[in-house]
Motif scaffolding. Sequence first.
Motif, PDB file in Angstrom:
ATOM      1  N   PRO A 100       2.261  10.626  -3.313  1.00 15.04           N
ATOM      2  CA  PRO A 100       3.448  10.951  -2.521  1.00 15.04           C
ATOM      3  C   PRO A 100       3.900   9.817  -1.609  1.00 15.04           C
ATOM      4  CG  PRO A 100       1.521  11.897  -1.473  1.00 15.04           C
ATOM      5  CD  PRO A 100       1.011  11.096  -2.670  1.00 15.04           C
ATOM      6  N   GLY A 101       3.202   8.665  -1.623  1.00 16.27           N
ATOM      7  CA  GLY A 101       3.546   7.585  -0.706  1.00 16.27           C
ATOM      8  C   GLY A 101       4.465   6.557  -1.338  1.00 16.27           C
ATOM      9  N   ARG A 102       4.428   5.356  -0.783  1.00 11.75           N
ATOM     10  CA  ARG A 102       5.247   4.266  -1.312  1.00 11.75           C
ATOM     11  C   ARG A 102       4.390   3.280  -2.087  1.00 11.75           C
ATOM     12  NH1 ARG A 102       9.637   3.533   3.506  1.00 11.75           N
ATOM     13  NH2 ARG A 102      10.447   5.656   3.360  1.00 11.75           N
ATOM     14  N   PHE A 103       5.035   2.272  -2.639  1.00  8.04           N
ATOM     15  CA  PHE A 103       4.331   1.333  -3.511  1.00  8.04           C
ATOM     16  C   PHE A 103       4.511  -0.104  -3.065  1.00  8.04           C
ATOM     17  CE2 PHE A 103       4.841   5.068  -6.149  1.00  8.04           C
ATOM     18  CZ  PHE A 103       3.644   5.128  -6.824  1.00  8.04           C
ATOM     19  N   HIS A 104       3.663  -0.958  -3.604  1.00 10.82           N
ATOM     20  CA  HIS A 104       3.865  -2.396  -3.446  1.00 10.82           C
ATOM     21  C   HIS A 104       3.463  -3.080  -4.762  1.00 10.82           C
ATOM     22  CE1 HIS A 104       4.544  -5.967  -0.979  1.00 10.82           C
ATOM     23  NE2 HIS A 104       3.654  -6.530  -1.782  1.00 10.82           N
ATOM     24  N   GLY A 128       2.350  -8.506   5.374  1.00 10.45           N
ATOM     25  CA  GLY A 128       3.415  -8.277   6.344  1.00 10.45           C
ATOM     26  C   GLY A 128       3.674  -6.797   6.571  1.00 10.45           C
ATOM     27  N   ARG A 129       3.701  -6.026   5.459  1.00 13.19           N
ATOM     28  CA  ARG A 129       3.959  -4.593   5.594  1.00 13.19           C
ATOM     29  C   ARG A 129       2.822  -3.911   6.357  1.00 13.19           C
ATOM     30  NH1 ARG A 129       5.873  -2.052  -0.105  1.00 13.19           N
ATOM     31  NH2 ARG A 129       6.595  -0.345   1.212  1.00 13.19           N
ATOM     32  N   VAL A 130       1.580  -4.305   6.037  1.00 14.51           N
ATOM     33  CA  VAL A 130       0.421  -3.685   6.689  1.00 14.51           C
ATOM     34  C   VAL A 130       0.369  -4.117   8.166  1.00 14.51           C
ATOM     35  CG1 VAL A 130      -2.095  -3.525   6.703  1.00 14.51           C
ATOM     36  CG2 VAL A 130      -0.849  -3.525   4.524  1.00 14.51           C
ATOM     37  N   GLY A 132       2.727  -4.829  10.047  1.00 13.43           N
ATOM     38  CA  GLY A 132       3.790  -4.163  10.788  1.00 13.43           C
ATOM     39  C   GLY A 132       3.346  -2.878  11.453  1.00 13.43           C
ATOM     40  N   GLY A 133       2.168  -2.390  11.031  1.00 16.31           N
ATOM     41  CA  GLY A 133       1.603  -1.214  11.686  1.00 16.31           C
ATOM     42  C   GLY A 133       2.160   0.109  11.206  1.00 16.31           C
ATOM     43  N   GLU A 134       2.925   0.088  10.115  1.00 17.28           N
ATOM     44  CA  GLU A 134       3.524   1.340   9.646  1.00 17.28           C
ATOM     45  C   GLU A 134       2.649   2.067   8.633  1.00 17.28           C
ATOM     46  OE1 GLU A 134       7.226   0.020   8.013  1.00 17.28           O
ATOM     47  OE2 GLU A 134       7.434  -1.332   9.720  1.00 17.28           O
ATOM     48  N   VAL A 135       1.511   1.445   8.288  1.00 17.47           N
ATOM     49  CA  VAL A 135       0.718   1.976   7.185  1.00 17.47           C
ATOM     50  C   VAL A 135      -0.639   2.455   7.672  1.00 17.47           C
ATOM     51  CG1 VAL A 135      -0.299   1.387   4.968  1.00 17.47           C
ATOM     52  CG2 VAL A 135       1.883   0.372   5.635  1.00 17.47           C
ATOM     53  N   ASP A 136      -1.077   3.635   7.196  1.00 17.13           N
ATOM     54  CA  ASP A 136      -2.405   4.153   7.537  1.00 17.13           C
ATOM     55  C   ASP A 136      -3.420   3.894   6.433  1.00 17.13           C
ATOM     56  OD1 ASP A 136      -1.626   5.137   9.954  1.00 17.13           O
ATOM     57  OD2 ASP A 136      -1.036   7.096   9.146  1.00 17.13           O
ATOM     58  N   GLU A 137      -2.941   3.977   5.163  1.00 17.72           N
ATOM     59  CA  GLU A 137      -3.868   3.831   4.045  1.00 17.72           C
ATOM     60  C   GLU A 137      -3.270   2.937   2.971  1.00 17.72           C
ATOM     61  OE1 GLU A 137      -4.855   7.425   1.945  1.00 17.72           O
ATOM     62  OE2 GLU A 137      -6.284   6.406   0.643  1.00 17.72           O
ATOM     63  N   VAL A 138      -4.106   2.040   2.460  1.00 20.01           N
ATOM     64  CA  VAL A 138      -3.692   1.205   1.336  1.00 20.01           C
ATOM     65  C   VAL A 138      -4.567   1.584   0.133  1.00 20.01           C
ATOM     66  CG1 VAL A 138      -3.548  -1.134   0.423  1.00 20.01           C
ATOM     67  CG2 VAL A 138      -2.974  -0.712   2.811  1.00 20.01           C
ATOM     68  N   VAL A 139      -3.924   2.063  -0.938  1.00 25.80           N
ATOM     69  CA  VAL A 139      -4.655   2.408  -2.157  1.00 25.80           C
ATOM     70  C   VAL A 139      -4.545   1.236  -3.120  1.00 25.80           C
ATOM     71  CG1 VAL A 139      -4.874   4.049  -4.050  1.00 25.80           C
ATOM     72  CG2 VAL A 139      -3.985   4.824  -1.841  1.00 25.80           C
ATOM     73  N   LEU A 140      -5.671   0.632  -3.465  1.00 27.10           N
ATOM     74  CA  LEU A 140      -5.648  -0.482  -4.408  1.00 27.10           C
ATOM     75  C   LEU A 140      -5.721   0.095  -5.827  1.00 27.10           C
ATOM     76  CD1 LEU A 140      -8.091  -2.850  -2.502  1.00 27.10           C
ATOM     77  CD2 LEU A 140      -5.592  -2.891  -2.488  1.00 27.10           C
ATOM     78  N   LEU A 159      -7.372  -7.547   3.816  1.00 26.60           N
ATOM     79  CA  LEU A 159      -6.841  -6.432   4.603  1.00 26.60           C
ATOM     80  C   LEU A 159      -7.845  -5.860   5.593  1.00 26.60           C
ATOM     81  CD1 LEU A 159      -4.953  -4.543   1.747  1.00 26.60           C
ATOM     82  CD2 LEU A 159      -3.887  -5.702   3.701  1.00 26.60           C
ATOM     83  N   GLU A 160      -9.135  -6.297   5.517  1.00 24.89           N
ATOM     84  CA  GLU A 160     -10.153  -5.582   6.294  1.00 24.89           C
ATOM     85  C   GLU A 160      -9.994  -5.737   7.806  1.00 24.89           C
ATOM     86  OE1 GLU A 160     -14.002  -6.880   5.036  1.00 24.89           O
ATOM     87  OE2 GLU A 160     -13.731  -8.940   5.736  1.00 24.89           O
ATOM     88  N   SER A 161      -9.271  -6.766   8.246  1.00 21.32           N
ATOM     89  CA  SER A 161      -9.091  -6.952   9.686  1.00 21.32           C
ATOM     90  C   SER A 161      -8.033  -6.009  10.264  1.00 21.32           C
ATOM     91  CB  SER A 161      -8.703  -8.404   9.976  1.00 21.32           C
ATOM     92  OG  SER A 161      -7.512  -8.716   9.294  1.00 21.32           O
ATOM     93  N   PHE A 162      -7.298  -5.327   9.397  1.00 22.51           N
ATOM     94  CA  PHE A 162      -6.265  -4.424   9.907  1.00 22.51           C
ATOM     95  C   PHE A 162      -6.811  -3.004  10.049  1.00 22.51           C
ATOM     96  CE2 PHE A 162      -4.001  -7.833   7.716  1.00 22.51           C
ATOM     97  CZ  PHE A 162      -3.139  -8.237   8.718  1.00 22.51           C
ATOM     98  N   PRO A 163      -6.291  -2.244  11.003  1.00 21.25           N
ATOM     99  CA  PRO A 163      -6.792  -0.876  11.218  1.00 21.25           C
ATOM    100  C   PRO A 163      -6.230   0.098  10.188  1.00 21.25           C
ATOM    101  CG  PRO A 163      -5.026  -1.334  12.759  1.00 21.25           C
ATOM    102  CD  PRO A 163      -5.212  -2.584  11.960  1.00 21.25           C
ATOM    103  N   VAL A 164      -6.515  -0.129   8.894  1.00 25.18           N
ATOM    104  CA  VAL A 164      -6.043   0.778   7.847  1.00 25.18           C
ATOM    105  C   VAL A 164      -7.222   1.187   6.971  1.00 25.18           C
ATOM    106  CG1 VAL A 164      -3.684  -0.110   7.690  1.00 25.18           C
ATOM    107  CG2 VAL A 164      -5.494  -1.181   6.344  1.00 25.18           C
ATOM    108  N   ARG A 165      -7.096   2.362   6.354  1.00 26.29           N
ATOM    109  CA  ARG A 165      -8.094   2.815   5.410  1.00 26.29           C
ATOM    110  C   ARG A 165      -7.776   2.147   4.070  1.00 26.29           C
ATOM    111  NH1 ARG A 165     -10.108   7.888   3.085  1.00 26.29           N
ATOM    112  NH2 ARG A 165      -8.008   8.655   2.664  1.00 26.29           N
TER     113      ARG A 165
END
Lengths: 198, 198
Positions: A100-104, A128-130, A132-140, A159-165
């Motif tokens: 249900p989310g967005r893509f990259h 840049g998108r991550v 920006g702080g708008e993302v909670d989870e990144v699915v690889l 990506l590990e330095s960013f506060p995202v799952r």
Amino acid sequence: MASVEIDQLTNALARLPGLGPRSARRAVLHLLKKREGTLVPLLRALETVDAKLATCSICGNVDTSDPCGVCTDVKRDARSLCVVEEVSDLWALDRSRLFPGRFHVLGGRLSALDGVRPEDLGIDTLIGRVAGGEVDEVVLAMNATLEGQTTAHYLSERLESFPVRITQLAHGLPVGGELDYLDEGTLAQALRARRPVA
Amino acid sequence: MASVEIDQLTNALARLPGLGPRSARRAVLHLLKKREGTLVPLLRALETVDAKLATCSICGNVDTSDPCGVCTDVKRDARSLCVVEEVSDLWALDRSRLFPGRFHVLGGRLSALDGVRPEDLGIDTLIGRVAGGEVDEVVLAMNATLEGQTTAHYLSERLESFPVRITQLAHGLPVGGELDYLDEGTLAQALRARRPVA
């Protein structure tokens, strides 16, 4: 006996994946014989797409608008981002309507053999998108190939330095897969990632 | 995630013989990703053919000019006429470059089942061409099917009053054909039409 113009049409069709010279000829005959029903709609559809075709400046999808239909869809959860290698992967996941989310779209995978380096892929825009702080989870959602997994590993480190799952697609038995016919790699993955029966 | 316009292009391609929804989607992705090399040439070729497409008023071939390239080719023997069921048959014979004469396309075959009567086919124009006295030989190149042979028989009766030689394609073993794998009909034809060894 085909004229130069008809030959050119046959050649243009024969360059599409799934069509060869013979099937392109059959397709052309079909187009010529059913002009109103097939040739004209195909021509109009190509004209429209050619006029509007754009690469989404946010996610890298190809669409007839920029930003693309996925990025502008307000019903999608913008806090969840699925990273894929190619536009075809985005379409495949989107068809399933499971995410249900967005893509990259990266536009490829890291490959020493083909000389594809991180700067050749859409990784900076992803960061840049991550960032920006708008993302909670990144699915690889890379392919389960050596190069796909190398890319996923590289991205998870970036990506590990960013506060995202950061998650990745599960590996294991495909639906309908029979043990006897599956390769050892898949069996090893399925065994290693075994889960308690609920 | 495909927009309406891209979906329309996919649907237009999926209607071609040899392509289904899945392969049409692959073809569309290919077109979108290699726009200059594939989409634009295909679009230009379709535009040209759509603008020029014509059915030859002499022989019934489809081409980008009327009369068609075969009928206007002065190197062809106008006194020899090969009658075929469909445009695809004309193209197949023409590709082989074995027949140096001209063609006549009936646009189908007599069929009681499908309700195709003599007046539905290009038979009157054929009679007209033969009656004009410009033809020495008519080769009946119908398919070796029941309906094709019925059509050939009907044509030979219609043409027998004219001072022309009427021939039809030989039936027998196809090149590479093994007796063990051929149907009885073909074997019967081959045996009946057996020829003295030269």
